[in-house]
Motif scaffolding. Structure first.
Motif, PDB file in Angstrom:
ATOM      1  N   PHE A 179      -4.741 -55.273   8.649  1.00  9.20           N
ATOM      2  CA  PHE A 179      -5.326 -56.605   8.533  1.00  9.20           C
ATOM      3  C   PHE A 179      -4.282 -57.712   8.396  1.00  9.20           C
ATOM      4  CE2 PHE A 179      -8.855 -53.948   6.608  1.00  9.20           C
ATOM      5  CZ  PHE A 179      -9.585 -53.921   7.779  1.00  9.20           C
ATOM      6  N   ASN A 180      -2.992 -57.327   8.343  1.00  8.36           N
ATOM      7  CA  ASN A 180      -1.867 -58.276   8.278  1.00  8.36           C
ATOM      8  C   ASN A 180      -1.938 -59.228   7.089  1.00  8.36           C
ATOM      9  OD1 ASN A 180      -0.489 -57.327  10.584  1.00  8.36           O
ATOM     10  ND2 ASN A 180      -1.888 -58.464  11.897  1.00  8.36           N
ATOM     11  N   ASN A 181      -2.478 -58.741   5.980  1.00  4.00           N
ATOM     12  CA  ASN A 181      -2.458 -59.555   4.771  1.00  4.00           C
ATOM     13  C   ASN A 181      -1.062 -59.507   4.169  1.00  4.00           C
ATOM     14  OD1 ASN A 181      -5.185 -60.395   4.740  1.00  4.00           O
ATOM     15  ND2 ASN A 181      -5.791 -58.393   3.961  1.00  4.00           N
ATOM     16  N   LEU A 182      -0.698 -60.567   3.486  1.00  2.22           N
ATOM     17  CA  LEU A 182       0.617 -60.615   2.854  1.00  2.22           C
ATOM     18  C   LEU A 182       0.731 -59.549   1.772  1.00  2.22           C
ATOM     19  CD1 LEU A 182       1.065 -64.475   2.457  1.00  2.22           C
ATOM     20  CD2 LEU A 182       2.109 -62.984   4.179  1.00  2.22           C
ATOM     21  N   TYR A 183       1.901 -58.962   1.689  1.00  2.00           N
ATOM     22  CA  TYR A 183       2.189 -57.923   0.701  1.00  2.00           C
ATOM     23  C   TYR A 183       1.823 -58.417  -0.700  1.00  2.00           C
ATOM     24  CZ  TYR A 183       4.914 -54.396  -1.814  1.00  2.00           C
ATOM     25  OH  TYR A 183       5.310 -53.388  -2.630  1.00  2.00           O
ATOM     26  N   ARG A 184       2.301 -59.593  -1.034  1.00  2.00           N
ATOM     27  CA  ARG A 184       2.068 -60.169  -2.357  1.00  2.00           C
ATOM     28  C   ARG A 184       0.573 -60.318  -2.632  1.00  2.00           C
ATOM     29  NH1 ARG A 184       5.017 -60.385  -6.422  1.00  2.00           N
ATOM     30  NH2 ARG A 184       6.666 -61.693  -5.677  1.00  2.00           N
ATOM     31  N   TYR A 185      -0.193 -60.763  -1.628  1.00  2.00           N
ATOM     32  CA  TYR A 185      -1.636 -60.936  -1.779  1.00  2.00           C
ATOM     33  C   TYR A 185      -2.314 -59.588  -2.051  1.00  2.00           C
ATOM     34  CZ  TYR A 185      -6.527 -61.572  -0.509  1.00  2.00           C
ATOM     35  OH  TYR A 185      -7.897 -61.557  -0.517  1.00  2.00           O
ATOM     36  N   VAL A 186      -1.954 -58.576  -1.296  1.00  2.00           N
ATOM     37  CA  VAL A 186      -2.565 -57.253  -1.468  1.00  2.00           C
ATOM     38  C   VAL A 186      -2.218 -56.705  -2.849  1.00  2.00           C
ATOM     39  CG1 VAL A 186      -2.680 -54.890  -0.580  1.00  2.00           C
ATOM     40  CG2 VAL A 186      -2.506 -56.808   1.019  1.00  2.00           C
ATOM     41  N   GLU A 187      -0.975 -56.895  -3.241  1.00  2.00           N
ATOM     42  CA  GLU A 187      -0.556 -56.427  -4.568  1.00  2.00           C
ATOM     43  C   GLU A 187      -1.343 -57.140  -5.666  1.00  2.00           C
ATOM     44  OE1 GLU A 187       3.319 -56.517  -7.506  1.00  2.00           O
ATOM     45  OE2 GLU A 187       3.637 -56.777  -5.354  1.00  2.00           O
ATOM     46  N   GLN A 188      -1.491 -58.432  -5.567  1.00  2.00           N
ATOM     47  CA  GLN A 188      -2.200 -59.209  -6.596  1.00  2.00           C
ATOM     48  C   GLN A 188      -3.675 -58.840  -6.663  1.00  2.00           C
ATOM     49  OE1 GLN A 188      -1.279 -63.248  -5.536  1.00  2.00           O
ATOM     50  NE2 GLN A 188       0.677 -63.239  -6.637  1.00  2.00           N
ATOM     51  N   THR A 189      -4.294 -58.575  -5.523  1.00  2.00           N
ATOM     52  CA  THR A 189      -5.727 -58.256  -5.513  1.00  2.00           C
ATOM     53  C   THR A 189      -5.990 -56.783  -5.828  1.00  2.00           C
ATOM     54  OG1 THR A 189      -5.704 -57.880  -3.117  1.00  2.00           O
ATOM     55  CG2 THR A 189      -6.298 -60.097  -3.893  1.00  2.00           C
ATOM     56  N   SER A 190      -4.931 -55.984  -5.926  1.00  8.66           N
ATOM     57  CA  SER A 190      -5.116 -54.551  -6.213  1.00  8.66           C
ATOM     58  C   SER A 190      -5.542 -54.308  -7.651  1.00  8.66           C
ATOM     59  CB  SER A 190      -3.822 -53.781  -5.926  1.00  8.66           C
ATOM     60  OG  SER A 190      -2.822 -54.086  -6.887  1.00  8.66           O
ATOM     61  N   GLY A 191      -5.137 -55.208  -8.545  1.00 10.92           N
ATOM     62  CA  GLY A 191      -5.501 -55.060  -9.946  1.00 10.92           C
ATOM     63  C   GLY A 191      -4.620 -54.087 -10.713  1.00 10.92           C
ATOM     64  N   VAL A 192      -3.522 -53.657 -10.115  1.00 11.17           N
ATOM     65  CA  VAL A 192      -2.590 -52.752 -10.806  1.00 11.17           C
ATOM     66  C   VAL A 192      -1.236 -53.433 -10.909  1.00 11.17           C
ATOM     67  CG1 VAL A 192      -3.782 -50.651 -10.046  1.00 11.17           C
ATOM     68  CG2 VAL A 192      -1.908 -51.568  -8.669  1.00 11.17           C
ATOM     69  N   SER A 193      -0.367 -52.858 -11.725  1.00 11.74           N
ATOM     70  CA  SER A 193       0.967 -53.429 -11.915  1.00 11.74           C
ATOM     71  C   SER A 193       1.778 -53.319 -10.621  1.00 11.74           C
ATOM     72  CB  SER A 193       1.704 -52.697 -13.039  1.00 11.74           C
ATOM     73  OG  SER A 193       2.021 -51.372 -12.622  1.00 11.74           O
ATOM     74  N   HIS A 194       2.835 -54.114 -10.552  1.00 11.86           N
ATOM     75  CA  HIS A 194       3.710 -54.070  -9.383  1.00 11.86           C
ATOM     76  C   HIS A 194       4.260 -52.660  -9.183  1.00 11.86           C
ATOM     77  CE1 HIS A 194       6.830 -54.967  -6.478  1.00 11.86           C
ATOM     78  NE2 HIS A 194       7.716 -54.429  -7.312  1.00 11.86           N
ATOM     79  N   ARG A 195       4.694 -52.048 -10.271  1.00 20.19           N
ATOM     80  CA  ARG A 195       5.276 -50.707 -10.197  1.00 20.19           C
ATOM     81  C   ARG A 195       4.264 -49.688  -9.665  1.00 20.19           C
ATOM     82  NH1 ARG A 195       6.563 -46.692 -14.874  1.00 20.19           N
ATOM     83  NH2 ARG A 195       7.822 -45.194 -13.752  1.00 20.19           N
ATOM     84  N   LYS A 196       3.049 -49.713 -10.191  1.00 24.85           N
ATOM     85  CA  LYS A 196       2.009 -48.771  -9.748  1.00 24.85           C
ATOM     86  C   LYS A 196       1.634 -49.033  -8.293  1.00 24.85           C
ATOM     87  CE  LYS A 196      -1.128 -45.596 -10.237  1.00 24.85           C
ATOM     88  NZ  LYS A 196      -0.726 -44.205 -10.138  1.00 24.85           N
ATOM     89  N   PHE A 197       1.513 -50.310  -7.936  1.00 24.52           N
ATOM     90  CA  PHE A 197       1.179 -50.659  -6.554  1.00 24.52           C
ATOM     91  C   PHE A 197       2.250 -50.132  -5.604  1.00 24.52           C
ATOM     92  CE2 PHE A 197       1.640 -53.435  -2.887  1.00 24.52           C
ATOM     93  CZ  PHE A 197       0.360 -53.428  -2.365  1.00 24.52           C
ATOM     94  N   GLU A 198       3.509 -50.382  -5.929  1.00 22.13           N
ATOM     95  CA  GLU A 198       4.609 -49.962  -5.073  1.00 22.13           C
ATOM     96  C   GLU A 198       4.706 -48.443  -4.985  1.00 22.13           C
ATOM     97  OE1 GLU A 198       7.481 -49.833  -2.372  1.00 22.13           O
ATOM     98  OE2 GLU A 198       6.201 -51.516  -2.852  1.00 22.13           O
ATOM     99  N   GLU A 199       4.498 -47.738  -6.079  1.00 24.71           N
ATOM    100  CA  GLU A 199       4.513 -46.263  -6.055  1.00 24.71           C
ATOM    101  C   GLU A 199       3.403 -45.732  -5.151  1.00 24.71           C
ATOM    102  OE1 GLU A 199       4.107 -44.897 -10.075  1.00 24.71           O
ATOM    103  OE2 GLU A 199       6.189 -45.404 -10.597  1.00 24.71           O
ATOM    104  N   THR A 200       2.220 -46.281  -5.292  1.00 29.10           N
ATOM    105  CA  THR A 200       1.068 -45.825  -4.499  1.00 29.10           C
ATOM    106  C   THR A 200       1.276 -46.129  -3.020  1.00 29.10           C
ATOM    107  OG1 THR A 200      -0.371 -46.226  -6.400  1.00 29.10           O
ATOM    108  CG2 THR A 200      -1.438 -45.987  -4.260  1.00 29.10           C
TER     109      THR A 200
END
Length: 148
Positions: free
Chosen positions: A93-114
């Protein structure tokens, strides 16, 4: 690809090649004019044969690319959420990385690991010896195998 097939199989192309072959076979090799004409026709026939080979190579290349894209989608569909969802949001969907991370509801570390694990799993499946069918049918047991 359809256009390439049509060009290869075009009546015009086939008729010209057959005509050149017939003319070449019918030309007596007695005069210099006949020789010049046969040389021209031979060159033209060679050009048409090279064009046909180029078109066939292009079709093969397109088919290989299509198969690669299909395999990526098969592997992608075998991924588990939320990793699949993150990759889909970013790369499909070409959403910005930062946007997807923020809307994921998890920490940066957890988002990046997943996200990283999902990408590694996608690459592992893509490069595996498993057929697409095995990946599709085995998506459930692949996931269980990771947990065991």
């Amino acid at each position: 690809m359809k256009e390439l097939y049509e060009e290869i199989n075009s009546t015009d192309f086939s008729i010209r090649e057959a005509a050149y072959t017939k003319v070449l076979n019918d030309i007596p090799q007695t005069s210099s004019h006949s020789k010049d004409l046969s040389d021209i026709l031979l060159k033209q026939k060679k050009i048409y044969q090279e064009q046909a080979q180029d078109l066939q190579s292009e079709i093969i290349s397109i088919l290989e690319e299509e198969e690669s894209i299909h395999r990526i989608w098969v592997c992608f569909r075998a991924l588990e959420d939320p990793g699949r969802k993150y990759l889909e949001e970013i790369y499909v969907f070409n959403n910005l990385y930062r946007y997807v991370e923020q809307t994921s509801g998890v920490s940066h570390r957890k988002f990046e690991e997943t996200r990283s694990q999902a990408m590694k799993e996608l690459i592992r499946l893509y490069q595996s010896d498993l057929s697409n069918k095995e990946i599709i049918l085995g998506a459930g047991w692949l996931k269980k195998g990771k947990e065991d």
